[in-house]
Design a protein around this motif. Structure first.
Motif, PDB file in Angstrom:
ATOM      1  N   ALA A 195      22.502  24.916  -0.070  1.00  0.00           N
ATOM      2  CA  ALA A 195      21.759  24.524  -1.272  1.00  0.00           C
ATOM      3  C   ALA A 195      20.460  25.319  -1.389  1.00  0.00           C
ATOM      4  O   ALA A 195      20.057  25.708  -2.491  1.00  0.00           O
ATOM      5  CB  ALA A 195      21.466  23.025  -1.250  1.00  0.00           C
ATOM      6  N   ALA A 196      19.802  25.600  -0.266  1.00  0.00           N
ATOM      7  CA  ALA A 196      18.574  26.395  -0.297  1.00  0.00           C
ATOM      8  C   ALA A 196      18.862  27.813  -0.778  1.00  0.00           C
ATOM      9  O   ALA A 196      18.107  28.372  -1.585  1.00  0.00           O
ATOM     10  CB  ALA A 196      17.921  26.426   1.086  1.00  0.00           C
ATOM     11  N   ALA A 223      19.571  27.666  -4.535  1.00  0.00           N
ATOM     12  CA  ALA A 223      18.341  27.421  -5.291  1.00  0.00           C
ATOM     13  C   ALA A 223      17.472  28.675  -5.344  1.00  0.00           C
ATOM     14  O   ALA A 223      16.891  28.999  -6.387  1.00  0.00           O
ATOM     15  CB  ALA A 223      17.567  26.258  -4.673  1.00  0.00           C
ATOM     16  N   ALA A 252      15.184  26.115  -9.439  1.00  0.00           N
ATOM     17  CA  ALA A 252      15.392  25.823  -8.019  1.00  0.00           C
ATOM     18  C   ALA A 252      15.599  24.329  -7.793  1.00  0.00           C
ATOM     19  O   ALA A 252      16.492  23.922  -7.040  1.00  0.00           O
ATOM     20  CB  ALA A 252      14.205  26.323  -7.197  1.00  0.00           C
ATOM     21  N   GLN A 253      14.790  23.511  -8.452  1.00  0.00           N
ATOM     22  CA  GLN A 253      14.898  22.055  -8.305  1.00  0.00           C
ATOM     23  C   GLN A 253      16.258  21.556  -8.780  1.00  0.00           C
ATOM     24  O   GLN A 253      16.943  20.814  -8.076  1.00  0.00           O
ATOM     25  CB  GLN A 253      13.779  21.373  -9.093  1.00  0.00           C
ATOM     26  N   THR A 268      19.057  23.261  -9.326  1.00  0.00           N
ATOM     27  CA  THR A 268      20.171  23.840  -8.571  1.00  0.00           C
ATOM     28  C   THR A 268      20.314  23.169  -7.208  1.00  0.00           C
ATOM     29  O   THR A 268      21.434  22.875  -6.774  1.00  0.00           O
ATOM     30  CB  THR A 268      19.973  25.356  -8.391  1.00  0.00           C
ATOM     31  N   ALA A 269      19.203  22.908  -6.539  1.00  0.00           N
ATOM     32  CA  ALA A 269      19.264  22.242  -5.232  1.00  0.00           C
ATOM     33  C   ALA A 269      19.854  20.848  -5.360  1.00  0.00           C
ATOM     34  O   ALA A 269      20.725  20.451  -4.574  1.00  0.00           O
ATOM     35  CB  ALA A 269      17.875  22.175  -4.604  1.00  0.00           C
ATOM     36  N   VAL A 323      11.776  20.042  -2.999  1.00  0.00           N
ATOM     37  CA  VAL A 323      12.090  21.458  -3.179  1.00  0.00           C
ATOM     38  C   VAL A 323      10.783  22.192  -3.433  1.00  0.00           C
ATOM     39  O   VAL A 323      10.143  21.974  -4.454  1.00  0.00           O
ATOM     40  CB  VAL A 323      13.073  21.664  -4.347  1.00  0.00           C
ATOM     41  N   THR A 335       9.012  25.791  -4.013  1.00  0.00           N
ATOM     42  CA  THR A 335       9.363  27.135  -4.449  1.00  0.00           C
ATOM     43  C   THR A 335       8.125  28.015  -4.473  1.00  0.00           C
ATOM     44  O   THR A 335       7.142  27.678  -5.130  1.00  0.00           O
ATOM     45  CB  THR A 335      10.001  27.095  -5.851  1.00  0.00           C
ATOM     46  N   ILE A 353      13.913  23.520   1.119  1.00  0.00           N
ATOM     47  CA  ILE A 353      14.461  22.207   0.760  1.00  0.00           C
ATOM     48  C   ILE A 353      14.297  21.275   1.949  1.00  0.00           C
ATOM     49  O   ILE A 353      14.636  21.637   3.082  1.00  0.00           O
ATOM     50  CB  ILE A 353      15.953  22.307   0.386  1.00  0.00           C
ATOM     51  N   CYS A 412      15.343  17.329   2.960  1.00  0.00           N
ATOM     52  CA  CYS A 412      16.208  16.239   2.512  1.00  0.00           C
ATOM     53  C   CYS A 412      16.330  15.215   3.637  1.00  0.00           C
ATOM     54  O   CYS A 412      16.637  15.571   4.771  1.00  0.00           O
ATOM     55  CB  CYS A 412      17.582  16.816   2.158  1.00  0.00           C
TER      56      CYS A 412
END
Length: 137
Positions: free
Chosen positions: A36-37, A40, A57-58, A60-61, A77, A79, A94, A96
């Motif tokens: 995911a990173a 993004a 980026a937000q 997409t992640a 997130v 960036t 990212i 999580c």
């Protein structure tokens, strides 16, 4: 002695299976956060402005983690766009918090904070928009 071994063996096998499942879930979640990173960072590097890169980026992640089946209790997130200059880089981190609550039967902590960082280059030959005064922006 043979009776004790016969009775204990199934419990040991079940314990090993549970441990393998917990380890697999942790490794799988880490791989998906890393992926995911990267997604993004790539989405952000394609955008033309820093605010749009941060938003890309937000989103997409979040969508990459959701489609991968990773449920984050809290998702952050970060960036770093570096001004979106051609030849520069975009770096996305990212973080999580993943819930392992259903694996508590083994005494595993209920949640774990995973993080991943990825960088993508901004195209050196990207076009530059020109405003009405003739100067590039």
């Amino acid at each position: 002695m043979a009776a004790e071994v016969t009775l204990v063996t199934p419990f040991l096998i079940m314990l090993l299976v549970f441990v393998a499942v917990v380890i697999h879930r942790g490794v799988d979640a880490r791989l998906r956060v890393n992926d995911a990173a990267h997604q993004a960072a790539r989405a952000a590097s394609i955008e033309r402005t820093s605010p749009r890169a941060v938003a890309a980026a937000q989103s997409t992640a979040a969508s990459a983690l959701a489609s991968a089946g990773v449920t984050c209790q809290s998702l952050a997130v970060d960036t770093a766009t570096g001004g979106m200059t051609p030849g520069g880089t975009v770096t996305v981190t990212i973080s999580c918090t993943v819930d392992f609550g259903d694996a508590l039967i083994l005494g595993v902590p209920g949640q774990k904070r995973l993080s991943a960082t990825a960088s993508e280059p901004i195209d050196t030959w990207r076009s530059v928009t020109v405003n009405t005064t003739g100067s590039s922006t």
